[in-house]
Scaffold this motif. Structure first.
Motif, PDB file in Angstrom:
ATOM      1  N   LEU A 201       0.861  -1.187   0.000  1.00  0.00           N
ATOM      2  CA  LEU A 201       0.000   0.000   0.000  1.00  0.00           C
ATOM      3  C   LEU A 201       0.894   1.233   0.000  1.00  0.00           C
ATOM      4  CD1 LEU A 201      -1.406  -2.276   2.188  1.00  0.00           C
ATOM      5  CD2 LEU A 201      -3.295  -0.708   1.763  1.00  0.00           C
ATOM      6  N   GLU A 202       0.960   1.893  -1.141  1.00  0.00           N
ATOM      7  CA  GLU A 202       1.779   3.091  -1.292  1.00  0.00           C
ATOM      8  C   GLU A 202       0.947   4.322  -0.947  1.00  0.00           C
ATOM      9  OE1 GLU A 202       2.984   2.960  -5.346  1.00  0.00           O
ATOM     10  OE2 GLU A 202       4.532   1.423  -5.008  1.00  0.00           O
ATOM     11  N   PRO A 203       1.407   5.191  -0.068  1.00  0.00           N
ATOM     12  CA  PRO A 203       0.628   6.376   0.300  1.00  0.00           C
ATOM     13  C   PRO A 203       0.340   7.253  -0.918  1.00  0.00           C
ATOM     14  CG  PRO A 203       2.457   6.066   1.812  1.00  0.00           C
ATOM     15  CD  PRO A 203       2.676   5.106   0.679  1.00  0.00           C
ATOM     16  N   LEU A 204      -0.881   7.723  -1.011  1.00  0.00           N
ATOM     17  CA  LEU A 204      -1.215   8.688  -2.052  1.00  0.00           C
ATOM     18  C   LEU A 204      -0.567  10.032  -1.724  1.00  0.00           C
ATOM     19  CD1 LEU A 204      -5.042   7.994  -2.504  1.00  0.00           C
ATOM     20  CD2 LEU A 204      -3.224   7.408  -4.119  1.00  0.00           C
ATOM     21  N   PRO A 205      -0.281  10.833  -2.749  1.00  0.00           N
ATOM     22  CA  PRO A 205       0.196  12.198  -2.465  1.00  0.00           C
ATOM     23  C   PRO A 205      -0.806  12.922  -1.574  1.00  0.00           C
ATOM     24  CG  PRO A 205       0.415  11.681  -4.803  1.00  0.00           C
ATOM     25  CD  PRO A 205      -0.366  10.554  -4.193  1.00  0.00           C
ATOM     26  N   ALA A 206      -0.312  13.846  -0.776  1.00  0.00           N
ATOM     27  CA  ALA A 206      -1.161  14.527   0.214  1.00  0.00           C
ATOM     28  C   ALA A 206      -2.421  15.128  -0.401  1.00  0.00           C
ATOM     29  CB  ALA A 206      -0.351  15.600   0.933  1.00  0.00           C
ATOM     30  N   ASP A 207      -2.302  15.671  -1.609  1.00  0.00           N
ATOM     31  CA  ASP A 207      -3.464  16.330  -2.208  1.00  0.00           C
ATOM     32  C   ASP A 207      -4.476  15.342  -2.791  1.00  0.00           C
ATOM     33  OD1 ASP A 207      -1.908  15.472  -4.328  1.00  0.00           O
ATOM     34  OD2 ASP A 207      -2.064  17.339  -5.470  1.00  0.00           O
ATOM     35  N   GLN A 208      -4.149  14.042  -2.783  1.00  0.00           N
ATOM     36  CA  GLN A 208      -5.074  13.031  -3.293  1.00  0.00           C
ATOM     37  C   GLN A 208      -5.695  12.182  -2.182  1.00  0.00           C
ATOM     38  OE1 GLN A 208      -3.361  10.651  -6.465  1.00  0.00           O
ATOM     39  NE2 GLN A 208      -2.259  12.407  -7.313  1.00  0.00           N
ATOM     40  N   ARG A 209      -5.193  12.313  -0.964  1.00  0.00           N
ATOM     41  CA  ARG A 209      -5.732  11.541   0.153  1.00  0.00           C
ATOM     42  C   ARG A 209      -7.048  12.129   0.628  1.00  0.00           C
ATOM     43  NH1 ARG A 209      -0.561  12.182   3.738  1.00  0.00           N
ATOM     44  NH2 ARG A 209       0.964  11.703   2.115  1.00  0.00           N
ATOM     45  N   PHE A 210      -7.961  11.262   1.012  1.00  0.00           N
ATOM     46  CA  PHE A 210      -9.241  11.716   1.532  1.00  0.00           C
ATOM     47  C   PHE A 210      -9.099  11.973   3.021  1.00  0.00           C
ATOM     48  CE2 PHE A 210     -13.777  10.890   2.773  1.00  0.00           C
ATOM     49  CZ  PHE A 210     -14.285  12.015   2.143  1.00  0.00           C
ATOM     50  N   GLN A 211      -9.640  13.062   3.482  1.00  0.00           N
ATOM     51  CA  GLN A 211      -9.413  13.515   4.850  1.00  0.00           C
ATOM     52  C   GLN A 211     -10.487  13.068   5.844  1.00  0.00           C
ATOM     53  OE1 GLN A 211      -6.495  15.017   5.548  1.00  0.00           O
ATOM     54  NE2 GLN A 211      -6.070  14.645   3.378  1.00  0.00           N
ATOM     55  N   HIS A 212     -11.542  12.429   5.363  1.00  0.00           N
ATOM     56  CA  HIS A 212     -12.661  12.107   6.259  1.00  0.00           C
ATOM     57  C   HIS A 212     -12.912  10.597   6.264  1.00  0.00           C
ATOM     58  CE1 HIS A 212     -13.322  16.410   6.275  1.00  0.00           C
ATOM     59  NE2 HIS A 212     -13.472  16.400   4.964  1.00  0.00           N
ATOM     60  N   ILE A 213     -11.885   9.829   6.639  1.00  0.00           N
ATOM     61  CA  ILE A 213     -12.001   8.372   6.575  1.00  0.00           C
ATOM     62  C   ILE A 213     -12.980   7.839   7.617  1.00  0.00           C
ATOM     63  CG2 ILE A 213     -10.722   6.193   6.713  1.00  0.00           C
ATOM     64  CD1 ILE A 213      -8.345   7.532   5.519  1.00  0.00           C
ATOM     65  N   ASP A 214     -13.137   8.516   8.742  1.00  0.00           N
ATOM     66  CA  ASP A 214     -14.122   8.067   9.735  1.00  0.00           C
ATOM     67  C   ASP A 214     -15.526   8.053   9.130  1.00  0.00           C
ATOM     68  OD1 ASP A 214     -12.408   7.553  11.864  1.00  0.00           O
ATOM     69  OD2 ASP A 214     -12.447   9.627  12.561  1.00  0.00           O
ATOM     70  N   GLN A 215     -15.889   9.124   8.439  1.00  0.00           N
ATOM     71  CA  GLN A 215     -17.204   9.179   7.786  1.00  0.00           C
ATOM     72  C   GLN A 215     -17.298   8.141   6.662  1.00  0.00           C
ATOM     73  OE1 GLN A 215     -15.383  11.803   8.582  1.00  0.00           O
ATOM     74  NE2 GLN A 215     -16.664  13.299   9.661  1.00  0.00           N
ATOM     75  N   LEU A 216     -16.206   7.972   5.953  1.00  0.00           N
ATOM     76  CA  LEU A 216     -16.177   6.982   4.871  1.00  0.00           C
ATOM     77  C   LEU A 216     -16.387   5.575   5.431  1.00  0.00           C
ATOM     78  CD1 LEU A 216     -15.663   7.069   1.774  1.00  0.00           C
ATOM     79  CD2 LEU A 216     -13.281   6.498   2.266  1.00  0.00           C
ATOM     80  N   GLU A 217     -15.792   5.312   6.576  1.00  0.00           N
ATOM     81  CA  GLU A 217     -15.943   3.998   7.210  1.00  0.00           C
ATOM     82  C   GLU A 217     -17.405   3.753   7.595  1.00  0.00           C
ATOM     83  OE1 GLU A 217     -13.790   1.414  10.771  1.00  0.00           O
ATOM     84  OE2 GLU A 217     -13.675   3.597  10.796  1.00  0.00           O
ATOM     85  N   GLN A 218     -18.062   4.771   8.115  1.00  0.00           N
ATOM     86  CA  GLN A 218     -19.461   4.616   8.505  1.00  0.00           C
ATOM     87  C   GLN A 218     -20.352   4.352   7.288  1.00  0.00           C
ATOM     88  OE1 GLN A 218     -20.639   8.072  10.820  1.00  0.00           O
ATOM     89  NE2 GLN A 218     -18.674   8.086  11.882  1.00  0.00           N
ATOM     90  N   ILE A 219     -20.148   5.136   6.237  1.00  0.00           N
ATOM     91  CA  ILE A 219     -21.003   5.017   5.049  1.00  0.00           C
ATOM     92  C   ILE A 219     -20.787   3.689   4.340  1.00  0.00           C
ATOM     93  CG2 ILE A 219     -21.359   5.934   2.720  1.00  0.00           C
ATOM     94  CD1 ILE A 219     -20.943   8.730   3.957  1.00  0.00           C
ATOM     95  N   THR A 220     -19.527   3.280   4.180  1.00  0.00           N
ATOM     96  CA  THR A 220     -19.274   2.014   3.489  1.00  0.00           C
ATOM     97  C   THR A 220     -19.781   0.837   4.308  1.00  0.00           C
ATOM     98  OG1 THR A 220     -17.022   2.006   4.410  1.00  0.00           O
ATOM     99  CG2 THR A 220     -17.302   2.831   2.158  1.00  0.00           C
TER     100      THR A 220
END
Length: 277
Positions: A201-220
Protein backbone atom coordinates in the motif's frame (compact mmCIF):
# COMPACT_ATOMS: atom_id res chain seq x y z
CA UNK A 1 24.48 -8.27 9.94
CA UNK A 2 27.52 -10.55 10.28
CA UNK A 3 27.20 -14.29 10.82
CA UNK A 4 28.65 -13.82 14.32
CA UNK A 5 25.84 -11.39 15.21
CA UNK A 6 23.17 -13.30 13.32
CA UNK A 7 20.63 -14.46 15.93
CA UNK A 8 18.90 -17.81 15.91
CA UNK A 9 15.14 -17.84 15.40
CA UNK A 10 13.05 -18.72 18.43
CA UNK A 11 11.95 -22.35 18.44
CA UNK A 12 8.40 -22.37 19.79
CA UNK A 13 5.14 -23.73 18.36
CA UNK A 14 2.50 -21.45 16.82
CA UNK A 15 -0.61 -20.74 18.84
CA UNK A 16 -3.88 -21.02 16.97
CA UNK A 17 -5.62 -18.60 19.35
CA UNK A 18 -3.19 -15.86 18.26
CA UNK A 19 -3.61 -16.57 14.54
CA UNK A 20 0.08 -17.47 14.20
CA UNK A 21 1.50 -18.92 10.95
CA UNK A 22 5.26 -18.61 10.59
CA UNK A 23 7.52 -18.14 7.57
CA UNK A 24 11.06 -19.53 7.59
CA UNK A 25 12.21 -19.50 3.94
CA UNK A 26 14.94 -16.80 3.76
CA UNK A 27 14.22 -15.95 0.10
CA UNK A 28 10.52 -15.34 0.82
CA UNK A 29 11.33 -13.33 3.94
CA UNK A 30 13.77 -11.04 2.12
CA UNK A 31 11.27 -10.61 -0.71
CA UNK A 32 8.62 -9.57 1.81
CA UNK A 33 11.07 -7.23 3.54
CA UNK A 34 11.68 -5.34 0.29
CA UNK A 35 8.20 -5.57 -1.25
CA UNK A 36 7.40 -1.92 -0.48
CA UNK A 37 10.86 -0.66 -1.42
CA UNK A 38 14.27 -0.32 0.24
CA UNK A 39 14.26 -0.35 4.02
CA UNK A 40 17.84 0.87 4.46
CA UNK A 41 18.08 3.42 7.28
CA UNK A 42 14.28 3.53 7.65
CA UNK A 43 12.22 3.04 10.78
CA UNK A 44 10.15 -0.11 10.19
CA UNK A 45 7.21 -1.33 12.27
CA UNK A 46 6.67 -5.08 12.35
CA UNK A 47 3.61 -6.62 14.03
CA UNK A 48 3.67 -10.25 15.07
CA UNK A 49 7.35 -11.08 14.47
CA UNK A 50 6.99 -14.51 16.08
CA UNK A 51 10.26 -16.45 15.77
CA UNK A 52 11.90 -13.44 14.09
CA UNK A 53 12.38 -14.51 10.48
CA UNK A 54 11.11 -11.29 8.93
CA UNK A 55 12.73 -9.25 11.72
CA UNK A 56 16.10 -10.72 10.82
CA UNK A 57 15.51 -10.09 7.11
CA UNK A 58 14.68 -6.42 7.80
CA UNK A 59 17.84 -6.00 9.85
CA UNK A 60 19.88 -7.81 7.18
CA UNK A 61 18.54 -5.36 4.58
CA UNK A 62 19.78 -2.40 6.60
CA UNK A 63 16.67 -1.12 8.39
CA UNK A 64 17.75 1.70 10.69
CA UNK A 65 15.35 0.72 13.47
CA UNK A 66 12.86 -2.14 13.63
CA UNK A 67 9.99 -1.71 16.09
CA UNK A 68 8.70 -5.25 16.72
CA UNK A 69 5.29 -5.45 18.40
CA UNK A 70 4.64 -8.92 19.78
CA UNK A 71 1.92 -9.97 22.23
CA UNK A 72 3.32 -13.47 22.79
CA UNK A 73 5.86 -13.32 25.66
CA UNK A 74 7.75 -16.38 24.36
CA UNK A 75 8.84 -14.47 21.27
CA UNK A 76 8.99 -10.96 22.72
CA UNK A 77 11.37 -12.01 25.46
CA UNK A 78 13.62 -13.91 23.04
CA UNK A 79 13.86 -10.91 20.70
CA UNK A 80 15.07 -8.68 23.52
CA UNK A 81 18.19 -10.87 23.72
CA UNK A 82 19.21 -10.27 20.11
CA UNK A 83 22.35 -8.15 19.53
CA UNK A 84 20.24 -5.63 17.58
CA UNK A 85 18.04 -5.12 20.66
CA UNK A 86 21.10 -4.45 22.79
CA UNK A 87 22.48 -1.89 20.34
CA UNK A 88 19.13 -0.13 19.84
CA UNK A 89 18.36 -1.14 16.25
CA UNK A 90 15.58 -3.46 17.45
CA UNK A 91 12.90 -2.11 19.79
CA UNK A 92 10.66 -4.84 21.19
CA UNK A 93 7.19 -3.92 22.44
CA UNK A 94 5.34 -6.72 24.23
CA UNK A 95 1.73 -5.66 23.78
CA UNK A 96 -1.42 -6.31 21.78
CA UNK A 97 -0.89 -4.30 18.59
CA UNK A 98 -4.48 -3.06 18.72
CA UNK A 99 -3.61 -1.15 21.92
CA UNK A 100 -0.34 0.39 20.72
CA UNK A 101 0.20 4.09 20.04
CA UNK A 102 2.29 3.63 16.90
CA UNK A 103 2.80 7.34 16.31
CA UNK A 104 4.35 7.70 19.76
CA UNK A 105 6.68 4.76 19.11
CA UNK A 106 7.79 6.21 15.78
CA UNK A 107 8.49 9.60 17.34
CA UNK A 108 10.44 8.02 20.19
CA UNK A 109 12.50 6.08 17.65
CA UNK A 110 13.60 9.40 16.14
CA UNK A 111 12.20 8.81 12.66
CA UNK A 112 13.16 11.53 10.17
CA UNK A 113 10.74 10.27 7.52
CA UNK A 114 7.49 8.25 7.61
CA UNK A 115 7.83 4.79 9.10
CA UNK A 116 7.28 1.73 6.94
CA UNK A 117 4.99 -1.04 8.19
CA UNK A 118 6.06 -4.50 7.07
CA UNK A 119 4.47 -7.53 8.67
CA UNK A 120 3.21 -11.07 8.34
CA UNK A 121 0.06 -10.11 10.19
CA UNK A 122 -1.71 -12.54 12.52
CA UNK A 123 -4.88 -13.52 10.68
CA UNK A 124 -7.21 -12.49 13.50
CA UNK A 125 -6.11 -8.84 13.76
CA UNK A 126 -4.97 -7.86 10.26
CA UNK A 127 -8.05 -5.99 9.05
CA UNK A 128 -8.67 -3.79 12.13
CA UNK A 129 -4.98 -2.88 12.25
CA UNK A 130 -5.02 -1.87 8.59
CA UNK A 131 -8.07 0.36 9.02
CA UNK A 132 -6.35 2.13 11.91
CA UNK A 133 -3.18 2.65 9.86
CA UNK A 134 -5.16 4.07 6.94
CA UNK A 135 -6.38 6.80 9.29
CA UNK A 136 -2.84 7.58 10.45
CA UNK A 137 -1.12 10.90 9.90
CA UNK A 138 2.14 11.68 8.16
CA UNK A 139 4.12 9.36 10.45
CA UNK A 140 2.97 6.31 8.42
CA UNK A 141 4.64 5.56 5.09
CA UNK A 142 4.67 2.55 2.78
CA UNK A 143 3.15 -0.74 3.95
CA UNK A 144 3.76 -4.34 2.88
CA UNK A 145 1.35 -6.61 4.73
CA UNK A 146 0.79 -10.35 4.52
CA UNK A 147 -2.90 -11.27 4.58
CA UNK A 148 -5.08 -14.15 3.59
CA UNK A 149 -5.22 -13.88 -0.20
CA UNK A 150 -8.95 -13.10 -0.21
CA UNK A 151 -8.40 -10.18 2.15
CA UNK A 152 -5.57 -8.84 -0.04
CA UNK A 153 -7.87 -9.08 -3.06
CA UNK A 154 -10.56 -7.16 -1.21
CA UNK A 155 -8.07 -4.39 -0.43
CA UNK A 156 -7.03 -4.03 -4.06
CA UNK A 157 -10.38 -4.61 -5.81
CA UNK A 158 -11.87 -2.28 -8.42
CA UNK A 159 -15.55 -1.22 -8.52
CA UNK A 160 -18.03 -3.71 -9.94
CA UNK A 161 -15.82 -6.75 -9.26
CA UNK A 162 -16.45 -9.68 -6.95
CA UNK A 163 -14.06 -8.57 -4.20
CA UNK A 164 -14.95 -4.87 -4.20
CA UNK A 165 -16.33 -3.62 -0.92
CA UNK A 166 -15.76 -1.54 2.18
CA UNK A 167 -12.10 -2.47 2.57
CA UNK A 168 -11.22 -1.47 -1.00
CA UNK A 169 -12.89 1.92 -0.64
CA UNK A 170 -11.12 2.64 2.64
CA UNK A 171 -7.71 1.42 1.45
CA UNK A 172 -7.89 3.35 -1.81
CA UNK A 173 -8.91 6.57 -0.06
CA UNK A 174 -5.40 6.87 1.40
CA UNK A 175 -3.15 4.53 -0.59
CA UNK A 176 -2.52 2.85 -3.92
CA UNK A 177 -2.70 -0.86 -3.07
CA UNK A 178 -1.57 -3.80 -5.19
CA UNK A 179 -0.69 -7.45 -4.64
CA UNK A 180 3.06 -8.00 -4.77
CA UNK A 181 3.09 -11.81 -4.61
CA UNK A 182 1.11 -14.77 -3.32
CA UNK A 183 2.09 -17.80 -1.26
CA UNK A 184 0.53 -21.27 -0.92
CA UNK A 185 -0.34 -22.71 2.50
CA UNK A 186 2.74 -24.95 2.42
CA UNK A 187 5.05 -21.93 2.71
CA UNK A 188 3.98 -21.51 6.34
CA UNK A 189 4.33 -23.49 9.55
CA UNK A 190 1.73 -24.55 10.43
CA UNK A 191 0.09 -24.25 7.01
CA UNK A 192 -3.12 -22.19 6.99
CA UNK A 193 -6.15 -23.44 5.10
CA UNK A 194 -5.95 -20.73 2.42
CA UNK A 195 -3.42 -18.99 0.18
CA UNK A 196 -1.78 -15.81 1.43
CA UNK A 197 -0.63 -12.65 -0.34
CA UNK A 198 1.53 -9.63 0.34
CA UNK A 199 -0.39 -6.42 -0.32
CA UNK A 200 1.70 -3.30 -0.84
CA UNK A 201 0.00 0.00 0.00
CA UNK A 202 1.78 3.09 -1.29
CA UNK A 203 0.63 6.38 0.30
CA UNK A 204 -1.21 8.69 -2.05
CA UNK A 205 0.20 12.20 -2.47
CA UNK A 206 -1.16 14.53 0.21
CA UNK A 207 -3.46 16.33 -2.21
CA UNK A 208 -5.07 13.03 -3.29
CA UNK A 209 -5.73 11.54 0.15
CA UNK A 210 -9.24 11.72 1.53
CA UNK A 211 -9.41 13.51 4.85
CA UNK A 212 -12.66 12.11 6.26
CA UNK A 213 -12.00 8.37 6.57
CA UNK A 214 -14.12 8.07 9.73
CA UNK A 215 -17.20 9.18 7.79
CA UNK A 216 -16.18 6.98 4.87
CA UNK A 217 -15.94 4.00 7.21
CA UNK A 218 -19.46 4.62 8.51
CA UNK A 219 -21.00 5.02 5.05
CA UNK A 220 -19.27 2.01 3.49
CA UNK A 221 -20.27 -0.11 6.47
CA UNK A 222 -23.91 0.79 5.87
CA UNK A 223 -23.76 0.57 2.07
CA UNK A 224 -21.98 -2.79 1.83
CA UNK A 225 -23.76 -4.25 4.83
CA UNK A 226 -26.72 -4.77 2.49
CA UNK A 227 -24.89 -4.85 -0.82
CA UNK A 228 -27.74 -6.44 -2.80
CA UNK A 229 -30.02 -3.52 -2.02
CA UNK A 230 -30.19 -0.27 -3.95
CA UNK A 231 -28.35 2.56 -2.24
CA UNK A 232 -31.55 4.35 -1.26
CA UNK A 233 -32.64 1.25 0.69
CA UNK A 234 -29.21 0.31 2.04
CA UNK A 235 -28.61 3.82 3.39
CA UNK A 236 -32.16 4.50 4.58
CA UNK A 237 -31.54 3.59 8.28
CA UNK A 238 -28.21 5.44 8.24
CA UNK A 239 -29.80 8.57 6.76
CA UNK A 240 -32.84 8.41 9.05
CA UNK A 241 -30.63 8.54 12.17
CA UNK A 242 -29.22 11.79 10.82
CA UNK A 243 -32.58 13.34 9.97
CA UNK A 244 -32.15 12.91 6.22
CA UNK A 245 -34.02 11.16 3.44
CA UNK A 246 -31.67 8.75 1.71
CA UNK A 247 -32.92 9.37 -1.82
CA UNK A 248 -32.64 13.16 -1.54
CA UNK A 249 -29.22 12.88 0.06
CA UNK A 250 -27.92 10.65 -2.73
CA UNK A 251 -29.32 12.90 -5.43
CA UNK A 252 -27.72 15.94 -3.79
CA UNK A 253 -24.26 14.43 -4.39
CA UNK A 254 -25.06 13.16 -7.91
CA UNK A 255 -25.46 9.48 -7.05
CA UNK A 256 -28.24 7.40 -8.59
CA UNK A 257 -30.44 6.21 -5.66
CA UNK A 258 -31.10 2.96 -7.54
CA UNK A 259 -27.40 2.12 -7.87
CA UNK A 260 -25.84 -0.62 -5.76
CA UNK A 261 -22.81 -0.13 -3.57
CA UNK A 262 -20.47 -2.30 -5.63
CA UNK A 263 -20.93 -0.04 -8.67
CA UNK A 264 -19.97 3.19 -6.88
CA UNK A 265 -16.49 4.59 -7.42
CA UNK A 266 -14.02 6.02 -4.94
CA UNK A 267 -15.13 9.52 -5.96
CA UNK A 268 -18.80 8.62 -5.36
CA UNK A 269 -18.10 7.45 -1.82
CA UNK A 270 -15.89 10.46 -1.15
CA UNK A 271 -18.70 12.83 -2.10
CA UNK A 272 -21.08 11.01 0.23
CA UNK A 273 -18.62 11.09 3.12
CA UNK A 274 -17.62 14.71 2.54
CA UNK A 275 -21.28 15.73 2.71
CA UNK A 276 -21.32 14.53 6.33
CA UNK A 277 -18.03 16.14 7.39
Amino acid sequence: MSDIERPELTDAPARKALGQHFLFDPSILHRAALAAGPVKDRVVIEVGPGPGGLTRALLDEGAGTVIAVETDPRFAEALTLWPAARDGRLIVVQKDARKVNFEKLVNEAGATQPAMIIANLPYNVGTPLLVGWLKAGDWRGEMALMFQKEVAERICAAPDTDHYGRLAVLAQSATRPYISFTLPPGAFSPPPKVDSAVAVLEPLPADQRFQHIDQLEQITGAAFGQRRKMMRAALKPFAKKRGMKAEEWLQSVDIDPTARAETLTQDDFRRLAASLA
